[in-house]
Write a protein that holds these residues in place. Structure first.
Motif, PDB file in Angstrom:
ATOM      1  N   MET A  53     -48.870 -68.049  30.481  1.00  0.00           N
ATOM      2  CA  MET A  53     -48.224 -69.476  30.425  1.00  0.00           C
ATOM      3  C   MET A  53     -48.298 -70.109  29.196  1.00  0.00           C
ATOM      4  N   LEU A  54     -49.869 -70.017  28.764  1.00  0.00           N
ATOM      5  CA  LEU A  54     -50.133 -70.883  27.679  1.00  0.00           C
ATOM      6  C   LEU A  54     -49.446 -70.794  26.339  1.00  0.00           C
ATOM      7  N   PRO A  55     -49.219 -69.497  25.736  1.00  0.00           N
ATOM      8  CA  PRO A  55     -48.413 -69.267  24.654  1.00  0.00           C
ATOM      9  C   PRO A  55     -46.920 -69.766  24.929  1.00  0.00           C
ATOM     10  N   ARG A  56     -46.529 -69.732  26.070  1.00  0.00           N
ATOM     11  CA  ARG A  56     -45.134 -70.103  26.290  1.00  0.00           C
ATOM     12  C   ARG A  56     -45.059 -71.279  26.249  1.00  0.00           C
ATOM     13  N   LEU A  57     -45.953 -72.178  26.994  1.00  0.00           N
ATOM     14  CA  LEU A  57     -45.861 -73.839  26.825  1.00  0.00           C
ATOM     15  C   LEU A  57     -45.978 -74.094  25.489  1.00  0.00           C
ATOM     16  N   LEU A  58     -46.896 -73.669  24.775  1.00  0.00           N
ATOM     17  CA  LEU A  58     -47.069 -74.089  23.317  1.00  0.00           C
ATOM     18  C   LEU A  58     -46.003 -74.002  22.587  1.00  0.00           C
ATOM     19  N   GLY A  59     -45.227 -72.860  22.766  1.00  0.00           N
ATOM     20  CA  GLY A  59     -43.903 -72.907  21.997  1.00  0.00           C
ATOM     21  C   GLY A  59     -42.879 -74.133  22.175  1.00  0.00           C
ATOM     22  N   TYR A  60     -43.160 -74.713  23.391  1.00  0.00           N
ATOM     23  CA  TYR A  60     -42.562 -75.797  23.530  1.00  0.00           C
ATOM     24  C   TYR A  60     -43.142 -77.070  23.258  1.00  0.00           C
ATOM     25  N   LEU A  61     -44.537 -77.346  23.360  1.00  0.00           N
ATOM     26  CA  LEU A  61     -45.196 -78.284  23.099  1.00  0.00           C
ATOM     27  C   LEU A  61     -45.377 -78.638  21.654  1.00  0.00           C
ATOM     28  N   THR A  62     -45.397 -77.415  20.980  1.00  0.00           N
ATOM     29  CA  THR A  62     -45.611 -77.720  19.365  1.00  0.00           C
ATOM     30  C   THR A  62     -44.293 -77.485  18.700  1.00  0.00           C
ATOM     31  N   VAL A  63     -43.575 -78.317  17.913  1.00  0.00           N
ATOM     32  CA  VAL A  63     -42.569 -78.224  17.539  1.00  0.00           C
ATOM     33  C   VAL A  63     -42.654 -77.558  15.839  1.00  0.00           C
ATOM     34  N   GLN A  64     -41.876 -76.393  15.635  1.00  0.00           N
ATOM     35  CA  GLN A  64     -41.906 -75.617  14.551  1.00  0.00           C
ATOM     36  C   GLN A  64     -40.770 -75.812  13.909  1.00  0.00           C
ATOM     37  N   VAL A  65     -40.477 -76.812  13.250  1.00  0.00           N
ATOM     38  CA  VAL A  65     -39.278 -77.057  12.338  1.00  0.00           C
ATOM     39  C   VAL A  65     -39.949 -77.458  10.955  1.00  0.00           C
ATOM     40  N   SER A  66     -39.557 -76.478  10.050  1.00  0.00           N
ATOM     41  CA  SER A  66     -39.962 -76.858   8.563  1.00  0.00           C
ATOM     42  C   SER A  66     -38.996 -75.857   7.694  1.00  0.00           C
ATOM     43  N   GLU A  67     -39.228 -76.309   6.488  1.00  0.00           N
ATOM     44  CA  GLU A  67     -38.428 -75.515   5.506  1.00  0.00           C
ATOM     45  C   GLU A  67     -39.331 -75.526   4.017  1.00  0.00           C
ATOM     46  N   MET A  68     -39.137 -74.670   3.210  1.00  0.00           N
ATOM     47  CA  MET A  68     -39.988 -74.667   2.048  1.00  0.00           C
ATOM     48  C   MET A  68     -39.341 -75.956   1.015  1.00  0.00           C
ATOM     49  N   PHE A  69     -40.308 -76.462   0.571  1.00  0.00           N
ATOM     50  CA  PHE A  69     -40.016 -77.563  -0.397  1.00  0.00           C
ATOM     51  C   PHE A  69     -39.082 -78.600   0.259  1.00  0.00           C
ATOM     52  N   ARG A  70     -39.339 -78.967   1.639  1.00  0.00           N
ATOM     53  CA  ARG A  70     -38.584 -79.793   2.335  1.00  0.00           C
ATOM     54  C   ARG A  70     -38.965 -81.380   1.934  1.00  0.00           C
ATOM     55  N   ASP A  71     -37.656 -81.796   1.598  1.00  0.00           N
ATOM     56  CA  ASP A  71     -37.896 -83.333   0.717  1.00  0.00           C
ATOM     57  C   ASP A  71     -38.093 -82.973  -0.495  1.00  0.00           C
TER      58      ASP A  71
END
Lengths: 281, 189
Positions: free
Chosen positions: A69-87
């Motif tokens: 359950m841990l990795p599955r929950l971590l997938g929700y609890l940590t937000v993975q949104v990024s892009e290269m050279f963002r801003d």
């Protein structure tokens, strides 16, 4: 607002969430207890719905007894949104205003805190290579999420994201072509292994772990927005104590040290791009 | 009609937002005692000029939110482009980069649901003109928590989808024209 908005009794869901976060801490030592509640609540509701649990308590029960359950929950609890050279303006400011200072040092340590899937890390490594600083630099890339660290270490991204990355890189004042650094195939791009030569990947928590020494630049963008104010103060204090004299701290475009308990330990170095410099010490 | 004294107003709008908000925010006086959180759908890559624009027109304070901004009365808080805006329980506003909701970041649903969590019945939600359904779920959450939901009369809205979706989920909402909404807010604040 004068009076805090607290009801006289806690809602059942709030109790369930606190108990689940306590369970994750006691059982796995992952500490989300001081994350910003609004966003945690949203993501736990999502997890509950999508993982098919009747209640958050049921999710807590399973989390205690089933390690998968841990990795599955971590997938929700940590937000993975990024892009290269963002801003791109942020990276342009690093290049044009911070790099000239960094060039005066014989060796450099850079910390990408909360590196997620590595987009920000590779952006900085490429920028440092373009500026001739890579050889004297060690990059520390840390995150609490093992899966994210593995993605960062692999440096493989979907091909359909590359157009945006390339555009951002160009806008950031890139001196080379982004395509110099990756090879494409099967709908994915794989970033050049040599970009990892100077990188140390490591599991580190801004919540529970300690100072990471003598950094010249710390980049931690859109990580602390998921923390409550007390935890933000802890993280900023950690950054302050991890920075070398006159070291730099870069945060997200809509983050600010204005509200931090440690605001007086920094000065605005590039105000528009949220790049600060450690003062005193 | 209002059982609980409201502590905040939340507003959501999309297509036609500029004109609609112009009929509301500049009509409020400096001693308006409530904070107003506003989500308008804006393109993610643009620097938003909404806050600057309304600051020039309004007597209340108008700012674009930075993370952990304290909530104060007589102030309108605009969500920045590409971030969700949430009410937090420590008297501050928070931002997140979570995935878009109904293709929107900022999302009206996210703001409204967080306001329902924090303020319970003590919040007034205003859903204005717009061409998609964002905001309807959030308005429903506010109604369910006992808060007051006001929806712009679709017949007077530049784009009808948003107020219509709101009404479909919240049939008991108060339906008002823009002038009516302005008058209502002046009365409660």
């Amino acid at each position: 607002m004068d009076a805090p908005v607290i009801e006289t009794f806690e809602k059942v869901e709030d109790i369930e969430i606190r108990l689940l976060l306590e369970a994750l801490y006691l059982r796995y030592h992952y500490d989300f207890r001081n994350y910003a509640t609004g966003s945690i609540k949203r993501r736990l509701r999502q997890a509950r719905e999508q993982l098919g649990f009747a209640t958050i308590s049921a999710m807590q029960e399973r989390s205690l007894h089933d390690e998968t359950m841990l990795p599955r929950l971590l997938g929700y609890l940590t937000v993975q949104v990024s892009e290269m050279f963002r801003d791109p303006g942020y990276f342009r400011a690093i290049r044009e205003i911070v790099v000239p200072h960094l060039k005066t040092y014989p060796s450099l340590k850079i910390w990408i805190a909360g590196c997620s899937g590595g987009e920000e890390l590779y952006s900085l490594v490429i920028l440092f290579r373009e500026e001739g600083l890579e050889d004297r630099t060690i990059f520390y890339a840390t995150d609490i999420n093992q899966e994210a660290l593995q993605i960062a270490e692999a440096g493989v991204y979907d091909l359909d994201r590359i157009q945006l990355f390339t555009e951002n890189h160009r806008k950031s004042g890139g001196k080379s072509s982004l395509s110099d650094y990756y090879s494409a195939g099967y709908g994915r791009v794989s970033f050049d292994r040599t970009l990892r030569d100077r990188v140390v990947f490591s599991d580190h928590s801004l919540v529970t772990d300690a100072v990471f020494g003598e950094m010249n630049l710390i980049s931690c963008r859109n990580v602390m927005i998921y923390f409550d104010k007390a935890l933000q103060d802890r993280a900023v204090g950690l950054f302050r104590d991890s920075l070398a004299r006159k070291g730099f701290l870069g945060i997200g475009a809509k983050e600010s040290l204005r509200f931090s308990a440690h605001a007086d330990d920094f000065r605005e170095f590039v105000r528009q791009e949220k790049i600060y410099q450690r003062i005193g010490k | 009609m209002i059982s609980t004294d409201p502590k905040a107003v939340v507003i959501g709008a999309s297509a036609g937002a500029l004109e609609a908000l112009t009929s509301i925010l500049p009509t409020l006086s400096r001693d308006f005692r409530l904070p107003i959180m506003v989500v308008v759908h804006i393109p993610p890559d643009k620097r938003s000029v909404l806050a600057e624009l309304f600051r020039a027109k309004s007597s209340i304070e108008v700012i674009e939110v930075e993370d952990k901004e304290p909530i104060r009365p007589a102030t309108a808080y605009f969500a920045p482009p590409d971030y969700h805006l949430l009410v937090e329980d420590q008297g501050t506003l928070g931002l997140t980069n979570e995935e878009p909701v109904l293709f929107s970041r900022p999302s009206i649903d996210v703001l409204f649901e967080s306001a329902a969590d924090v303020y319970g019945a003590a919040v007034v939600a205003v859903l204005l003109t717009g061409a998609n359904q964002d905001g309807a779920r959030g308005a429903f959450a506010i109604a369910k928590a006992g808060g007051h939901v006001i929806i712009q009369n679709p017949q007077t809205a530049f784009a009808t989808a948003m107020p219509e979706a709101g009404l479909a989920l919240c049939p008991d909402a108060t339906v008002l024209s823009l002038d009516g909404i302005s008058e209502y807010l002046k009365r409660i604040g």
